[in-house]
Design a protein around this motif. Structure first.
Motif, mmCIF file in Angstrom:
data_model
loop_
_atom_site.group_PDB
_atom_site.id
_atom_site.type_symbol
_atom_site.label_atom_id
_atom_site.label_comp_id
_atom_site.label_asym_id
_atom_site.label_seq_id
_atom_site.Cartn_x
_atom_site.Cartn_y
_atom_site.Cartn_z
ATOM 1 N N ARG A 171 0.842 -1.196 0.000
ATOM 2 C CA ARG A 171 0.000 0.000 0.000
ATOM 3 C C ARG A 171 0.879 1.249 0.000
ATOM 4 O O ARG A 171 1.888 1.303 0.700
ATOM 5 N N SER A 187 -2.843 6.662 -9.526
ATOM 6 C CA SER A 187 -3.273 5.281 -9.325
ATOM 7 C C SER A 187 -3.220 4.498 -10.635
ATOM 8 O O SER A 187 -2.792 3.336 -10.661
ATOM 9 N N ALA A 222 -0.910 1.205 -11.187
ATOM 10 C CA ALA A 222 -1.689 -0.035 -11.169
ATOM 11 C C ALA A 222 -0.960 -1.224 -11.790
ATOM 12 O O ALA A 222 -1.017 -2.345 -11.246
ATOM 13 N N GLU A 265 -1.145 -0.651 -4.423
ATOM 14 C CA GLU A 265 -2.463 -0.182 -3.996
ATOM 15 C C GLU A 265 -2.325 1.246 -3.469
ATOM 16 O O GLU A 265 -1.557 1.503 -2.536
#
Length: 209
Positions: free
Chosen positions: A9, A24, A28, A33
């Protein structure tokens, strides 16, 4: 050797939904994340730096420390040749807001209008060359850091056109194109933007091999 991100994360140190979407999407493919500082309820630190790198590092370290996770911050802005590089590091400040309004309180149309007004003061033959800069800073909770910088050149166009971008995108026409960033499909913009340039450098160092 530069420290590498784990497949874990990552806090994106922003309260800007548009930036979170772009970052993001770019991360990805690498199994990262992303969660924003806004979603975690983290406060926005005061950006007291005089360069994009200084402000990106301020935001990244604040988010990493508060969340106890690696954090990525983006500090970016528009620089106009005829204005001596302004608004530059103060790009967001030109879109004034009240302290209680948050990111949604910024008036980007007003900010774009300020640039246009200053250019018009110099006459119809003014140089409208400009560029977007992006500095990405990664910080870890233990204080380690790394910085990547990107740039895309273009022309300041008036009036604003397009609805698919954010910030100054509606007035920025990248070199080689006739449409603004806000008129481009988001995927096409991401492939050629200042943020993409900085991310290409980040990916080459963080995820290669």
């Amino acid at each position: 050797m530069t420290r590498k991100l784990d497949k874990t994360r990552l806090v994106i140190a922003t309260h800007n939904a548009g930036k979170l979407r772009e970052i993001s999407a770019l991360l990805a493919p690498y199994g990262i994340e992303c969660v924003s500082a806004g979603d975690l309820g983290l406060p926005e630190p005061e950006e007291t730096g005089t360069t994009f790198a200084e402000n990106a590092l301020i935001k990244a370290h604040a988010a990493a420390s508060a969340a106890n996770l690696p954090a990525l911050a983006d500090d970016s802005g528009l620089s106009v040749v005829a204005l001596g590089g302004r608004p530059g590091v103060y790009t967001a400040d030109w879109a004034e807001r009240q302290w209680f309004e948050g990111e949604k309180g910024r008036d980007w149309y007003m900010a774009m209008g300020k640039v246009e007004g200053l250019l018009c003061e110099q006459g119809p033959e003014v140089d409208r060359s400009c560029w977007f800069s992006c500095t990405l800073a990664i910080a870890w909770p233990d204080g380690e850091e790394v910085v990547y910088e990107g740039r895309v050149d273009g022309t300041f166009s008036w009036p604003p056109r397009g609805t698919m971008g954010f910030g100054y995108d509606p007035v920025f026409v990248p070199h080689g194109r006739e449409v603004t960033f806000a008129e481009l499909d988001p995927a096409e913009k991401q492939a050629m933007s200042h943020r993409a340039d900085a991310f290409a450098k980040l990916v080459a160092e963080q995820f290669a091999g």
